[in-house]
Design a protein around this motif. Structure first.
Motif, short mmCIF file in Angstrom:
data_model
loop_
_atom_site.label_atom_id
_atom_site.label_comp_id
_atom_site.label_asym_id
_atom_site.label_seq_id
_atom_site.Cartn_x
_atom_site.Cartn_y
_atom_site.Cartn_z
N GLY A 19 0.81 -1.21 0.00
CA GLY A 19 0.00 0.00 0.00
C GLY A 19 0.85 1.26 0.00
O GLY A 19 0.50 2.25 -0.65
N LEU A 20 1.96 1.22 0.72
CA LEU A 20 2.87 2.36 0.74
C LEU A 20 3.46 2.60 -0.65
O LEU A 20 3.53 3.74 -1.12
N GLY A 21 3.87 1.52 -1.31
CA GLY A 21 4.43 1.66 -2.66
C GLY A 21 3.43 2.23 -3.64
O GLY A 21 3.77 3.12 -4.44
N SER A 22 2.19 1.75 -3.58
CA SER A 22 1.15 2.26 -4.48
C SER A 22 0.87 3.74 -4.22
O SER A 22 0.70 4.53 -5.16
N ALA A 23 0.82 4.11 -2.95
CA ALA A 23 0.55 5.51 -2.60
C ALA A 23 1.70 6.40 -3.03
O ALA A 23 1.49 7.55 -3.46
N MET A 24 2.93 5.92 -2.92
CA MET A 24 4.09 6.70 -3.38
C MET A 24 4.02 6.93 -4.89
O MET A 24 4.35 8.02 -5.38
N THR A 25 3.59 5.91 -5.63
CA THR A 25 3.45 6.07 -7.07
C THR A 25 2.38 7.10 -7.41
O THR A 25 2.58 7.94 -8.30
N ARG A 26 1.25 7.05 -6.72
CA ARG A 26 0.20 8.03 -6.97
C ARG A 26 0.71 9.45 -6.69
O ARG A 26 0.47 10.37 -7.47
N PHE A 27 1.41 9.61 -5.58
CA PHE A 27 1.95 10.93 -5.24
C PHE A 27 2.96 11.39 -6.28
O PHE A 27 2.95 12.56 -6.71
N ALA A 28 3.84 10.50 -6.70
CA ALA A 28 4.88 10.86 -7.67
C ALA A 28 4.27 11.31 -8.99
O ALA A 28 4.76 12.26 -9.62
N PHE A 29 3.20 10.64 -9.41
CA PHE A 29 2.58 11.03 -10.68
C PHE A 29 1.80 12.34 -10.55
O PHE A 29 1.62 13.05 -11.55
N ILE A 30 1.31 12.67 -9.36
CA ILE A 30 0.72 13.99 -9.16
C ILE A 30 1.76 15.07 -9.45
O ILE A 30 1.49 16.05 -10.15
N ILE A 31 2.96 14.87 -8.91
CA ILE A 31 4.04 15.83 -9.14
C ILE A 31 4.41 15.87 -10.63
O ILE A 31 4.59 16.94 -11.22
N TRP A 32 4.51 14.70 -11.24
CA TRP A 32 4.90 14.60 -12.66
C TRP A 32 3.90 15.31 -13.55
O TRP A 32 4.26 16.07 -14.46
N VAL A 33 2.60 15.05 -13.32
CA VAL A 33 1.55 15.66 -14.14
C VAL A 33 1.55 17.18 -13.96
O VAL A 33 1.41 17.94 -14.92
N TRP A 34 1.70 17.62 -12.72
CA TRP A 34 1.68 19.07 -12.47
C TRP A 34 2.88 19.75 -13.14
O TRP A 34 2.74 20.82 -13.72
N GLN A 35 4.05 19.12 -13.07
CA GLN A 35 5.23 19.70 -13.70
C GLN A 35 5.09 19.69 -15.23
O GLN A 35 5.60 20.59 -15.91
N ALA A 36 4.42 18.67 -15.77
CA ALA A 36 4.30 18.55 -17.23
C ALA A 36 3.24 19.47 -17.81
O ALA A 36 3.38 19.96 -18.93
N THR A 37 2.16 19.70 -17.05
CA THR A 37 1.03 20.46 -17.60
C THR A 37 0.78 21.78 -16.88
O THR A 37 0.27 22.72 -17.49
N GLY A 38 1.05 21.84 -15.59
CA GLY A 38 0.72 23.02 -14.81
C GLY A 38 -0.76 23.24 -14.64
O GLY A 38 -1.21 24.33 -14.28
N GLU A 39 -1.55 22.19 -14.86
CA GLU A 39 -3.00 22.28 -14.79
C GLU A 39 -3.55 21.26 -13.79
O GLU A 39 -2.99 20.18 -13.60
N ALA A 40 -4.68 21.63 -13.19
CA ALA A 40 -5.33 20.74 -12.22
C ALA A 40 -6.30 19.76 -12.89
O ALA A 40 -6.62 18.71 -12.32
N THR A 41 -6.76 20.08 -14.09
CA THR A 41 -7.75 19.23 -14.76
C THR A 41 -7.26 17.79 -14.97
O THR A 41 -8.01 16.84 -14.69
N PRO A 42 -6.04 17.57 -15.44
CA PRO A 42 -5.58 16.17 -15.59
C PRO A 42 -5.58 15.41 -14.26
O PRO A 42 -5.87 14.21 -14.23
N LEU A 43 -5.25 16.10 -13.17
CA LEU A 43 -5.26 15.44 -11.87
C LEU A 43 -6.67 15.04 -11.48
O LEU A 43 -6.90 13.95 -10.94
N ALA A 44 -7.64 15.91 -11.76
CA ALA A 44 -9.04 15.59 -11.47
C ALA A 44 -9.51 14.42 -12.33
O ALA A 44 -10.27 13.56 -11.87
N LEU A 45 -9.08 14.38 -13.59
CA LEU A 45 -9.48 13.29 -14.48
C LEU A 45 -8.89 11.95 -14.03
O LEU A 45 -9.54 10.91 -14.12
N ILE A 46 -7.64 11.98 -13.55
CA ILE A 46 -7.05 10.74 -13.03
C ILE A 46 -7.87 10.21 -11.86
O ILE A 46 -8.15 9.01 -11.76
N ALA A 47 -8.26 11.12 -10.97
CA ALA A 47 -9.09 10.72 -9.83
C ALA A 47 -10.44 10.17 -10.30
O ALA A 47 -10.94 9.17 -9.78
N LEU A 48 -11.03 10.82 -11.31
CA LEU A 48 -12.32 10.38 -11.84
C LEU A 48 -12.23 8.99 -12.45
O LEU A 48 -13.06 8.12 -12.18
#
Length: 211
Positions: free
Chosen positions: A15-44
């Motif tokens: 569970g820790l490993g999976s959560a670390m991956t989710r967190f890391a991709f939040i950072i990656w997506v934000w750095q790549a796009t600078g937008e919150a919409t992709p993060l919301a879509l991933i959650a959806l």
């Protein structure tokens, strides 16, 4: 408690490993796009399959071997990580890959989680249930608090690829724990005729609504 502790530790690490991956991709997506919409879509894309599958996941867990449901669940959560790592290394990772990975994870999470939770009563003596529930709470908060800390440290010291490799390695810890544990009464009596999965799910909802 020994068998449960082995199983619990494997799920804690996974569970820790999976959560670390989710967190890391939040950072990656934000750095790549600078937008919150992709993060919301991933959650959806993660939540919708999770909700749909949860309607009948309990009936499936009650019907089949919880050991193998947990293993298949862990496998279903790890394969998207392996694919994302390969795409990242080749430079081909795109946002839609993350949406698809989130959907696949949403499909497998309810089965894996319910099989683990339902195994507690089979593995733990009644006088130790309070202790076991406390340990389950630790899993939740370690992922909630530890993942951003450890994920951030690993991202800073190494890379996103290192986080994904760590997550993949935790799969073997989780499956190893499952294979080491004997599951007494892991499934209901197969000798008795069973209603359909849909009927079992409807019965569950009627039971809840009536109370």
């Amino acid at each position: 408690m020994r068998a449960f502790s082995i199983l619990w530790f494997g799920q804690l690490v996974s569970g820790l490993g999976s959560a670390m991956t989710r967190f890391a991709f939040i950072i990656w997506v934000w750095q790549a796009t600078g937008e919150a919409t992709p993060l919301a879509l991933i959650a959806l894309f993660s939540v919708v399959p999770n909700v749909v599958v949860s309607l009948f996941a309990g009936a499936v867990v009650d019907r089949y071997s919880r050991r193998w449901i947990m293993i298949l669940g862990d496998l279903g959560l790890t394969l998207p990580t392996v694919i994302r790592l390969l795409l990242l290394l080749s430079g081909d990772l795109q946002l839609w890959h993350l949406y698809l990975a989130a959907a696949v994870s949403g499909l497998f999470t309810p089965f894996q989680s319910l099989a683990f939770q339902a195994s507690v009563s089979a593995l733990v003596p009644k006088d130790q249930l309070t202790r076991a529930n406390g340990m389950l709470s630790i899993n939740e908060y370690v992922a909630l608090v530890g993942a951003p800390v450890l994920g951030g440290l690993l991202l800073t010291a190494a890379s996103l690829e290192a986080v994904l490799v760590f997550d993949i390695l935790t799969f073997f810890v989780a499956v190893g724990g499952v294979l080491l544990v004997r599951f007494p009464g892991a499934s209901t009596t197969e000798a008795q005729p069973r209603a359909s999965i849909l009927s079992d799910a409807v019965f569950g909802f009627r039971y809840i609504f009536a109370r």
